[in-house]
Design an enzyme around this catalytic site. Structure first.
Site, mmCIF file in Angstrom:
data_model
loop_
_atom_site.group_PDB
_atom_site.id
_atom_site.type_symbol
_atom_site.label_atom_id
_atom_site.label_comp_id
_atom_site.label_asym_id
_atom_site.label_seq_id
_atom_site.Cartn_x
_atom_site.Cartn_y
_atom_site.Cartn_z
ATOM 1 N N PHE A 167 0.791 -1.147 -0.033
ATOM 2 C CA PHE A 167 -0.107 -0.044 0.156
ATOM 3 C C PHE A 167 0.733 1.275 -0.103
ATOM 4 C CE2 PHE A 167 -2.074 -3.001 2.672
ATOM 5 C CZ PHE A 167 -2.920 -3.746 1.707
ATOM 6 N N ILE A 170 2.755 -8.543 -3.882
ATOM 7 C CA ILE A 170 2.368 -7.656 -2.852
ATOM 8 C C ILE A 170 1.158 -8.148 -2.130
ATOM 9 C CG2 ILE A 170 4.191 -5.872 -2.903
ATOM 10 C CD1 ILE A 170 1.832 -4.087 -4.135
ATOM 11 N N THR A 200 -1.379 -8.868 -4.819
ATOM 12 C CA THR A 200 -2.315 -8.567 -5.910
ATOM 13 C C THR A 200 -2.394 -9.679 -7.008
ATOM 14 O OG1 THR A 200 -0.403 -7.810 -7.170
ATOM 15 C CG2 THR A 200 -1.386 -6.353 -5.951
ATOM 16 N N ASN A 231 -7.254 -10.955 -15.011
ATOM 17 C CA ASN A 231 -7.756 -12.101 -13.890
ATOM 18 C C ASN A 231 -8.812 -11.392 -13.248
ATOM 19 O OD1 ASN A 231 -8.631 -13.421 -11.823
ATOM 20 N ND2 ASN A 231 -6.499 -14.831 -12.148
ATOM 21 N N PRO A 232 -10.203 -11.617 -13.609
ATOM 22 C CA PRO A 232 -11.409 -10.715 -12.815
ATOM 23 C C PRO A 232 -11.531 -11.109 -11.208
ATOM 24 C CG PRO A 232 -12.029 -11.817 -14.906
ATOM 25 C CD PRO A 232 -10.742 -12.363 -14.510
ATOM 26 N N LYS A 233 -10.935 -12.354 -10.971
ATOM 27 C CA LYS A 233 -11.122 -12.822 -9.639
ATOM 28 C C LYS A 233 -10.083 -11.880 -8.694
ATOM 29 C CE LYS A 233 -11.541 -16.965 -8.479
ATOM 30 N NZ LYS A 233 -11.255 -18.565 -7.992
ATOM 31 N N GLN A 291 -8.959 -6.678 -5.547
ATOM 32 C CA GLN A 291 -8.030 -5.483 -5.338
ATOM 33 C C GLN A 291 -9.189 -4.367 -5.239
ATOM 34 O OE1 GLN A 291 -4.618 -4.499 -5.620
ATOM 35 N NE2 GLN A 291 -4.791 -6.275 -4.230
ATOM 36 N N GLU A 334 -5.139 0.883 -6.964
ATOM 37 C CA GLU A 334 -5.261 2.043 -6.281
ATOM 38 C C GLU A 334 -6.607 2.601 -6.671
ATOM 39 O OE1 GLU A 334 -1.199 4.197 -5.595
ATOM 40 O OE2 GLU A 334 -1.251 3.266 -7.303
#
Length: 733
Positions: free
Chosen positions: A248, A474, A476, A627-629, A634, A700
């Site tokens: 983050f 991290i 993602t 990757n939609p999942k 995120q 973000e």
């Protein structure tokens, strides 16, 4: 995901993460879990003044604790090289959290600065001894009150990477002449990082070679910084970071704990582990700056914006800190005829601030999107309709083309999914039993771009593919996304691709920040895959064969490999120059950004002021959805972080001493499961034709606009405007 992007291979499918089993079974080793024979443990001693000099350090009681190996202070610590000067031509030079030479000086620059390190045989002894170290000081006058320093703010310096302001026409004059005008003040408090994994370092020396286990968002930059501080060639430093429990932004800089762990390991000749407590993170790791913002808007009676003014005051530390681009989104979101954007800074004797998820835009969208909502009520126009009436066809400031602009479609789809038509426009007009019900909306916005990365791709005769790049995972799903991209680029099954990452010994990866890592690695990966396919075609003309495997078998070659990038110093400088040139060229040509529309429903208790977010819908345009999942995860995570920003998060700094007064999760409140509503996330799925693989970035975007959507919903429910975050009970009663 709409029909704009139909998955034809691995890209676009919601595949399980390749590291999922490793993490969920507990097999993943995070930084603090690595051990070595003879491992010692370190604890920090923190300064208790905000500015001054140490006149005495009493360490005898600490040294007498059984198990203590040494107490390092500025009087006996090994020397360090000075902090490298920052330069926009070398992005790795910006990785230092502060400019302080830790344990090389008797000067104190913030309350919490480490002034000693205790090294012991076990963590309990180290912590016990650290509590016994006593310091005496000669304090100096310190500036620590952000609100009181507002009058001392100075214009924020501009740079090619971060412009500090912009202007079109005469916005102040247009504001004064506007038929309808608002001039509003907003404030946001400091925020602190609270990643699931607190910062930790394990450092071990082998002669003059240093190995560091560290949860970092910038493996290559960490290596460069450590090499500079310890006077080593970069090849003699290895940074290992295969698993990071949340970044983050807080893990994007080198903080005191990292340097002092390596220093303690060198001083003792032992491997050393330092695991920060949650309070230790607050004392030594920068968080988000507070802000004071002015948003003034002028409009004609039909809702067309004639003036937009957005100014900000934020802070940095006297020994470092990163300016916040608070007004970025205000350059691009609305077709105002006249625009004035200004950013100012004050320098305080506090721990320097650091980027925190969506730096600038997270707090900037709060002020801008609340002001637009307030203007909609003033004009008696639906808030979404007002936004659509001011949707620009080109960049409002300079007429540059948008590389992809689908925000209006996000609002249309989101309004339908959310049921915006059920909203009655008057405040306090909707109820559910005794609860006041409100609905609010706001725009999400985050700039897009990409760095440079080195990569190697190996295609073997057995049909497997090995991708090697020192990027960071991290949280993602980066390795999974790159495996999907490689599988499609080389026409192999997803299961045939293995990705190596998280190690500075691999080809140089990018910084995981700015929502740019996926696109950055994809750019180099796609280029390497093209090189591989060209080599295969050349080989196939000689040997024949219909498949990769057959071509390689006929050529009697176990594998072929393609590389992008160079590990030489000249090659690194060339990469940096390419990045800067591309950045300048792209900014002249178009504006790139991820966008989206948030819709929030709240219930507010009219007697107690309790706010409950009960429903959320977000429709986002992030380019190609690899990757939609993981992308949904995120964006939901960003929304949850935004709920904390809206309703509870606030770092309390004593304006007399500069000390953080709530440095723990028992006093700094982040959302828990009971605070999080059902969150409906969907994508438009339109690729950006100017980005690698059409990818814009998702990490973000989710937090931007969230606080405004909550505040707007609270106003609709209660009739009260809260312009100072967080929206606490006392502000509603």
């Amino acid at each position: 995901m709409t029909t704009a992007q139909k998955p034809t291979g691995a890209v676009g499918k919601p595949l399980d993460r390749v590291d999922g089993k490793t993490k969920t079974t507990g097999a993943a080793e995070f930084a603090a879990e690595h051990t070595y024979p003879g491992l010692a443990h370190a604890a920090l001693v923190h300064a208790t003044i905000s500015r001054g000099r140490i006149t005495a350090l009493h360490t005898d009681d600490a040294s007498a604790v059984p198990g203590v190996i040494t107490v390092l202070t500025h009087r006996n610590a090994p020397p360090l090289e000075p902090v490298p000067k920052t330069s926009p031509l070398d992005l790795s030079s910006m990785v230092s959290g502060t400019s302080v030479d830790y344990l090389q000086t008797d000067e104190v620059y913030w309350d919490g600065q480490p002034i000693a390190v205790v090294v012991a045989e076990n963590a309990a002894a180290a912590n016990q001894a650290a509590a016994l170290v006593r310091a005496e000081y000669a304090p100096s006058e310190a500036a620590v009150d952000f609100t009181g320093a507002e009058a001392n703010a100075r214009p924020q310096p501009s740079s090619p990477i971060m412009p500090a302001g912009a202007k079109k026409g005469d916005a102040e004059e247009a504001l004064a002449a506007a038929p309808v005008a608002l001039d509003l003040r907003f404030t946001t408090p400091p925020h602190n990082h609270n990643a699931l994994e607190p910062h930790a370092t394990v450092a071990v020396w082998d002669g003059d070679r240093l190995t560091v286990h560290e949860p970092t968002q910038a493996i290559d930059w960490f290596r460069a910084h450590l090499a500079a501080r310890f006077g080593l060639p970069a090849d003699d430093v290895r940074v290992l970071s295969p698993f990071v429990g949340g970044g983050f932004g807080g893990k994007g800089a080198v903080w005191p704990g990292t340097i002092l762990t390596a220093l303690a390991a060198r001083a003792t000749g032992r491997p050393v582990r330092l695991a920060l407590s949650r309070e230790g993170v607050y004392r030594t790791v920068g968080g988000r700056t507070p802000s004071i913002q002015r948003v003034a808007v002028g409009a004609s009676h039909d809702g067309k914006l004639t003036a937009l003014v957005h100014t900000s005051v934020t802070r940095t530390g006297r020994v470092g800190g990163f300016p916040e681009p608070v007004t970025t989104q205000s350059q691009h979101l609305y077709a105002a005829e006249n625009i004035l954007l200004e950013q100012k800074l004050v320098r305080l004797d506090l721990l320097p601030n650091i980027p925190m998820r969506a730096p600038g835009e997270a707090i900037g969208t709060f002020a801008l999107e609340c002001a637009i909502d307030e203007l909609a009520y003033e004009l008696d126009i639906d808030p979404i309709e007002l936004r659509l009436r001011n949707e620009p066809e080109a960049n409002p400031l300079d007429g540059k083309e948008f590389s992809l602009r689908t925000l209006a479609e996000s609002y249309r789809q989101g309004a339908a999914r959310f049921g915006w038509h059920e909203r009655t426009p008057e405040p306090r007009s909707m109820r559910d039993g005794r609860w006041l019900v409100g609905m609010g909306a706001a725009s999400a916005y985050h700039p897009a771009g990409y760095f440079t990365a080195d990569i190697t791709v190996r295609l073997s005769a057995d049909g497997t593919v090995l991708v090697r790049c020192g990027f960071q995972e991290i949280g993602t799903g980066g390795a999974t996304a790159q495996a999907q991209i490689a599988a499609d680029a080389l026409s192999v099954p997803f299961q045939a691709v293995h990705v190596e990452y998280g190690d500075s010994a691999l080809p140089k990866g990018p910084f995981a920040g700015g929502s740019m890592q996926t696109a950055t690695v994809a750019a180099s990966l796609l280029e390497a895959c093209k090189k591989l396919k060209r080599s295969l075609r050349t080989m196939a003309r000689r040997t024949g064969g219909d498949s990769h495997e057959e071509v390689l078998r006929r050529a009697n070659v176990p594998h072929i490999e393609a590389k992008v990038g160079s590990s030489t110093q000249l090659g690194r400088k060339s990469d940096q120059a390419r990045f800067m040139l591309r950045l300048a060229r792209d900014r002249r040509r178009w504006v790139r950004a991820s966008t989206g529309a948030h819709f929030c429903q709240v219930r507010v208790d009219p007697d107690t002021g309790e706010v409950r977010v009960t429903r959320w819908t977000g429709v986002f345009s992030i380019g190609t959805v690899v990757n939609p999942k993981s992308a949904v995860s995120q964006l939901r995570g960003g929304i949850v972080m935004g709920l904390g920003m809206a309703l509870s998060e606030e770092t309390l700094v004593d304006p007399r001493t500069g000390r953080i007064m709530n440095p723990s999760l028992s006093e700094y409140h982040i959302p828990v499961h009971a605070d999080v509503p059902p969150i409906d996330v969907s994508f438009l799925g339109t690729p950006d034709p100017t980005m690698p693989g059409g990818i814009l970035g998702a990490g973000e975007l989710g937090i931007t606009g969230v606080a405004a959507a909550v505040a707007n919903a609270v106003h609709h429910a209660t009739g009260k405007r809260v312009r100072d975050l967080p929206i606490s009970v006392d502000k509603l009663l």
